[in-house]
Scaffold this active site. Structure first.
Site, PDB file in Angstrom:
ATOM      1  N   TRP A 180      -1.624  -0.529   6.153  1.00  0.00           N
ATOM      2  CA  TRP A 180      -1.239  -1.307   4.970  1.00  0.00           C
ATOM      3  C   TRP A 180      -1.441  -0.428   3.748  1.00  0.00           C
ATOM      4  O   TRP A 180      -2.488   0.192   3.602  1.00  0.00           O
ATOM      5  CB  TRP A 180      -2.088  -2.586   4.823  1.00  0.00           C
ATOM      6  CG  TRP A 180      -1.837  -3.209   3.476  1.00  0.00           C
ATOM      7  CD1 TRP A 180      -0.719  -3.887   3.073  1.00  0.00           C
ATOM      8  CD2 TRP A 180      -2.697  -3.143   2.315  1.00  0.00           C
ATOM      9  NE1 TRP A 180      -0.827  -4.244   1.749  1.00  0.00           N
ATOM     10  CE2 TRP A 180      -2.024  -3.800   1.260  1.00  0.00           C
ATOM     11  CE3 TRP A 180      -3.954  -2.580   2.074  1.00  0.00           C
ATOM     12  CZ2 TRP A 180      -2.589  -3.924  -0.018  1.00  0.00           C
ATOM     13  CZ3 TRP A 180      -4.520  -2.700   0.800  1.00  0.00           C
ATOM     14  CH2 TRP A 180      -3.834  -3.370  -0.231  1.00  0.00           C
ATOM     15  N   GLU A 221       1.662  -3.662   8.171  1.00  0.00           N
ATOM     16  CA  GLU A 221       1.415  -4.961   7.519  1.00  0.00           C
ATOM     17  C   GLU A 221       2.209  -5.047   6.219  1.00  0.00           C
ATOM     18  O   GLU A 221       2.083  -4.198   5.346  1.00  0.00           O
ATOM     19  CB  GLU A 221      -0.096  -5.098   7.223  1.00  0.00           C
ATOM     20  CG  GLU A 221      -0.473  -6.389   6.506  1.00  0.00           C
ATOM     21  CD  GLU A 221      -1.984  -6.483   6.224  1.00  0.00           C
ATOM     22  OE1 GLU A 221      -2.706  -5.474   6.370  1.00  0.00           O
ATOM     23  OE2 GLU A 221      -2.435  -7.574   5.840  1.00  0.00           O
ATOM     24  N   LYS A 223       3.573  -7.115   2.639  1.00  0.00           N
ATOM     25  CA  LYS A 223       2.917  -7.910   1.590  1.00  0.00           C
ATOM     26  C   LYS A 223       3.927  -8.320   0.538  1.00  0.00           C
ATOM     27  O   LYS A 223       4.946  -7.654   0.342  1.00  0.00           O
ATOM     28  CB  LYS A 223       1.795  -7.078   0.967  1.00  0.00           C
ATOM     29  CG  LYS A 223       0.929  -7.863  -0.004  1.00  0.00           C
ATOM     30  CD  LYS A 223      -0.426  -7.223  -0.193  1.00  0.00           C
ATOM     31  CE  LYS A 223      -1.219  -8.001  -1.227  1.00  0.00           C
ATOM     32  NZ  LYS A 223      -2.610  -7.565  -1.319  1.00  0.00           N
ATOM     33  N   ASP A 254       0.062 -11.043   7.755  1.00  0.00           N
ATOM     34  CA  ASP A 254      -1.155 -11.593   7.142  1.00  0.00           C
ATOM     35  C   ASP A 254      -0.697 -12.873   6.459  1.00  0.00           C
ATOM     36  O   ASP A 254       0.238 -12.843   5.649  1.00  0.00           O
ATOM     37  CB  ASP A 254      -1.702 -10.565   6.146  1.00  0.00           C
ATOM     38  CG  ASP A 254      -2.942 -11.028   5.390  1.00  0.00           C
ATOM     39  OD1 ASP A 254      -2.939 -12.183   4.896  1.00  0.00           O
ATOM     40  OD2 ASP A 254      -3.892 -10.239   5.251  1.00  0.00           O
ATOM     41  N   HIS A 257       0.205 -13.123   2.772  1.00  0.00           N
ATOM     42  CA  HIS A 257       1.165 -12.178   2.200  1.00  0.00           C
ATOM     43  C   HIS A 257       2.587 -12.707   2.074  1.00  0.00           C
ATOM     44  O   HIS A 257       3.539 -11.931   2.112  1.00  0.00           O
ATOM     45  CB  HIS A 257       1.168 -10.896   3.024  1.00  0.00           C
ATOM     46  CG  HIS A 257      -0.090 -10.098   2.869  1.00  0.00           C
ATOM     47  ND1 HIS A 257      -0.239  -8.825   3.334  1.00  0.00           N
ATOM     48  CD2 HIS A 257      -1.270 -10.406   2.271  1.00  0.00           C
ATOM     49  CE1 HIS A 257      -1.453  -8.375   3.043  1.00  0.00           C
ATOM     50  NE2 HIS A 257      -2.099  -9.323   2.412  1.00  0.00           N
ATOM     51  N   HIS A 281      -3.239 -11.042  10.712  1.00  0.00           N
ATOM     52  CA  HIS A 281      -4.450 -11.122   9.909  1.00  0.00           C
ATOM     53  C   HIS A 281      -4.589 -12.577   9.526  1.00  0.00           C
ATOM     54  O   HIS A 281      -3.766 -13.106   8.772  1.00  0.00           O
ATOM     55  CB  HIS A 281      -4.319 -10.283   8.626  1.00  0.00           C
ATOM     56  CG  HIS A 281      -4.749  -8.870   8.810  1.00  0.00           C
ATOM     57  ND1 HIS A 281      -4.734  -7.949   7.796  1.00  0.00           N
ATOM     58  CD2 HIS A 281      -5.252  -8.222   9.907  1.00  0.00           C
ATOM     59  CE1 HIS A 281      -5.201  -6.795   8.253  1.00  0.00           C
ATOM     60  NE2 HIS A 281      -5.503  -6.939   9.523  1.00  0.00           N
ATOM     61  N   ASP A 289      -2.831 -14.662  -2.536  1.00  0.00           N
ATOM     62  CA  ASP A 289      -3.514 -13.924  -1.463  1.00  0.00           C
ATOM     63  C   ASP A 289      -4.999 -13.785  -1.805  1.00  0.00           C
ATOM     64  O   ASP A 289      -5.503 -12.698  -2.020  1.00  0.00           O
ATOM     65  CB  ASP A 289      -2.850 -12.541  -1.356  1.00  0.00           C
ATOM     66  CG  ASP A 289      -3.433 -11.678  -0.256  1.00  0.00           C
ATOM     67  OD1 ASP A 289      -3.863 -12.239   0.760  1.00  0.00           O
ATOM     68  OD2 ASP A 289      -3.453 -10.448  -0.423  1.00  0.00           O
ATOM     69  N   ASP A 291      -7.692 -14.488  -0.102  1.00  0.00           N
ATOM     70  CA  ASP A 291      -8.609 -14.096   0.967  1.00  0.00           C
ATOM     71  C   ASP A 291      -9.871 -14.932   1.036  1.00  0.00           C
ATOM     72  O   ASP A 291     -10.980 -14.394   1.121  1.00  0.00           O
ATOM     73  CB  ASP A 291      -8.933 -12.592   0.867  1.00  0.00           C
ATOM     74  CG  ASP A 291      -7.747 -11.730   1.298  1.00  0.00           C
ATOM     75  OD1 ASP A 291      -7.402 -11.776   2.486  1.00  0.00           O
ATOM     76  OD2 ASP A 291      -7.160 -11.047   0.443  1.00  0.00           O
ATOM     77  N   ASP A 321      -9.180 -11.496   8.330  1.00  0.00           N
ATOM     78  CA  ASP A 321      -9.110 -10.642   7.129  1.00  0.00           C
ATOM     79  C   ASP A 321      -9.318 -11.492   5.886  1.00  0.00           C
ATOM     80  O   ASP A 321      -8.394 -12.155   5.421  1.00  0.00           O
ATOM     81  CB  ASP A 321      -7.748  -9.927   7.062  1.00  0.00           C
ATOM     82  CG  ASP A 321      -7.632  -9.075   5.800  1.00  0.00           C
ATOM     83  OD1 ASP A 321      -8.674  -8.736   5.200  1.00  0.00           O
ATOM     84  OD2 ASP A 321      -6.497  -8.748   5.403  1.00  0.00           O
TER      85      ASP A 321
HETATM   86  C1  RNT Z   1      -4.467  -6.446   1.741  1.00  0.00           C
HETATM   87  C2  RNT Z   1      -4.302  -6.539   3.217  1.00  0.00           C
HETATM   88  C3  RNT Z   1      -5.208  -5.664   4.017  1.00  0.00           C
HETATM   89  C4  RNT Z   1      -6.639  -5.675   3.510  1.00  0.00           C
HETATM   90  C5  RNT Z   1      -7.621  -5.008   4.427  1.00  0.00           C
HETATM   91  C6  RNT Z   1      -8.910  -4.718   3.748  1.00  0.00           C
HETATM   92  O1  RNT Z   1      -3.724  -7.332   1.057  1.00  0.00           O
HETATM   93  O2  RNT Z   1      -4.449  -7.876   3.626  1.00  0.00           O
HETATM   94  O3  RNT Z   1      -5.133  -6.033   5.344  1.00  0.00           O
HETATM   95  O4  RNT Z   1      -7.084  -6.960   3.269  1.00  0.00           O
HETATM   96  O5  RNT Z   1      -7.063  -3.900   4.987  1.00  0.00           O
HETATM   97 ZN    ZN Z   2      -4.437  -8.202   5.739  1.00  0.00          ZN
END
Ligand code: RNT
Ligand code: ZN
Length: 411
Positions: A180, A221, A223, A254, A257, A281, A289, A291, A321
């Protein structure tokens, strides 16, 4: 009859075998991200977190050394049921004072992690770290117009492939290596194609190195945007989807994303017909996003259902994640990892075949009622039975608080 036995009978009346569900669940690996423990800082740099991602909060007790992080992970692991895998980032290299920049890291810098994993019988997944580093110039890495910058990060990618293969060989478990990059622009760019062409060429170069595809699954990955890179993301969904298809590598989705009304649960079945493996993820995005810690919520359950009912437990790589620095970090790990497993158990307790035939018979009335009835079936009793059989405490809060008092507050 105890509560579990009663629950088993109730599920039986839906045509579901709880014993089968429990035994299937304990073999599903969930890859636990190490970066929840230290707010995504790592050990190889003096920089703060950058790359359009951010942790918020300053709860006491962040792990600042490999020993602390390993101890914290151990505590978390002791409270998480089921099969786990360790998910590392390149910035967690253990250099012991040696100067080895990201383009010079070697397997030996991860040997303590291999020892840690082997002792606990864990496989290892890996991520090159394309952020939090002075060679990220103007939020760009593999797509930078500056050749020196690109070369540096290409070499980093290659180093990480070698390290991933080392992990696979040492642990005997294939390593999922996820790429990523944070690359993008805060404001409207004049050239959207150039960066994507350069990203593609850089990836091609990384993948041209000699690695064993049966040992390392390389993922890409995508985004939608990051903080400070709101207008344009080089590694967008379409870019990544096309790239992985062309190269035969693995897509990674993810669920933070995408645009807020897009659902990864719906995307899984759109990817499975085209890919041997699909990687996830699992996170919780609150409005963006963000998290947040994964919970046992609708979308997490829906994602799990899609994996289970499509018979894809061995085709989907599941990893967590997220990063929350505002609460006890051990608890964040345990709650998130348990939520993923709860969702998987919930999915395993659905009479999927029965419900699929209702759909095919166009009996959507019965299907709706079935789905609603299952929501209030005694899932909690089966979950408690799972915790008991896995020898992990039901009340992990108490353990987390004790560890906080004994260890974390003294840091
Ligand atoms: C970032 C991505 C990525 C990170 C990690 C730390 O937007 O989600 O996967 O969160 O690699
Ligand atoms: Zn991620």
């Amino acid at each position: 009859m105890n509560r579990y036995e009663e629950a088993r009978e109730i599920y039986k009346s839906f045509g579901v075998d709880t014993e089968l569900a429990l035994s299937r669940l304990e073999n599903v690996p969930v890859s636990m991200h190490c970066w929840q423990g230290d707010d995504v800082i790592g050990f190889d740099n003096e920089e703060g977190l950058s790359g359009g991602i951010q942790t918020t909060g300053n709860y006491p007790g962040r792990a600042t050394t490999p020993e602390e992080l390993m101890a914290d992970m151990d505590k978390a692991i002791s409270l998480i049921p089921g099969k786990k895998k360790l998910n590392l980032h390149a910035c967690y290299a253990i250099l012991n004072g040696e100067k080895a920049d990201r383009n010079a890291i070697k397997p030996k810098h991860f040997q303590p992690w291999v020892d840690f994993a082997k002792k606990r019988n864990l496989g290892i997944d890996f991520n090159p770290t394309f952020f939090s580093h002075p060679m990220v110039k103007d939020n760009l890495t593999l797509s930078s117009p500056n050749e020196t910058v690109r070369k540096f990060w290409i070499e980093h990618g290659k180093r990480c492939l070698e390290i991933s293969q080392y992990f696979a060989e040492e642990t005997g478990v294939p390593c999922v290596m996820n790429i990523w990059i944070p690359d993008g622009y805060k404001d409207i760019p004049a050239d959207r194609l150039g960066p994507r062409e350069r990203f593609k060429a850089s990836l091609d170069e990384i993948l041209s190195s000699d690695y064993d595809t049966s040992k390392v699954y390389v993922c890409l990955e995508s985004k939608v945007f990051g903080i400070g890179v709101e207008s344009y993301t080089v590694g967008s969904a379409e870019f990544c989807m096309n790239y992985v298809s062309q190269k035969g590598i693995t897509p990674l989705m993810d669920n933070g994303h995408y645009h807020p009304t897009e659902l990864v649960s719906d995307k899984i079945s759109a990817m499975l017909p085209f890919h041997e493996k699909v990687a996830l993820h699992v996170t919780r995005s609150v409005r963006w996003d963000s998290d947040h810690v994964v919970l046992f919520d609708d979308e997490t359950r829906e994602i799990a259902k899609e994996i289970v009912r499509n018979n894809a437990l061995d085709r989907v790589f599941i990893a967590t994640d997220y990063f929350d620095a505002s609460i006890n970090r051990i608890s964040a790990w345990v709650t998130g990892m348990r939520s993923v497993q709860k969702a998987l158990l919930f999915a395993l307790l659905q009479p999927s075949d029965k419900m699929m035939s209702l759909q095919n018979e166009q009996d959507m009335t019965s299907l709706m009622i079935y789905q609603e009835e299952l929501k209030t079936a005694p899932f909690g009793d089966v979950w408690q039975e799972y915790l008991k059989r896995q020898n992990v405490p039901k009340d992990y809060l108490k353990e987390v608080k004790e560890y906080e008092q004994k260890v974390l507050v003294n840091r």
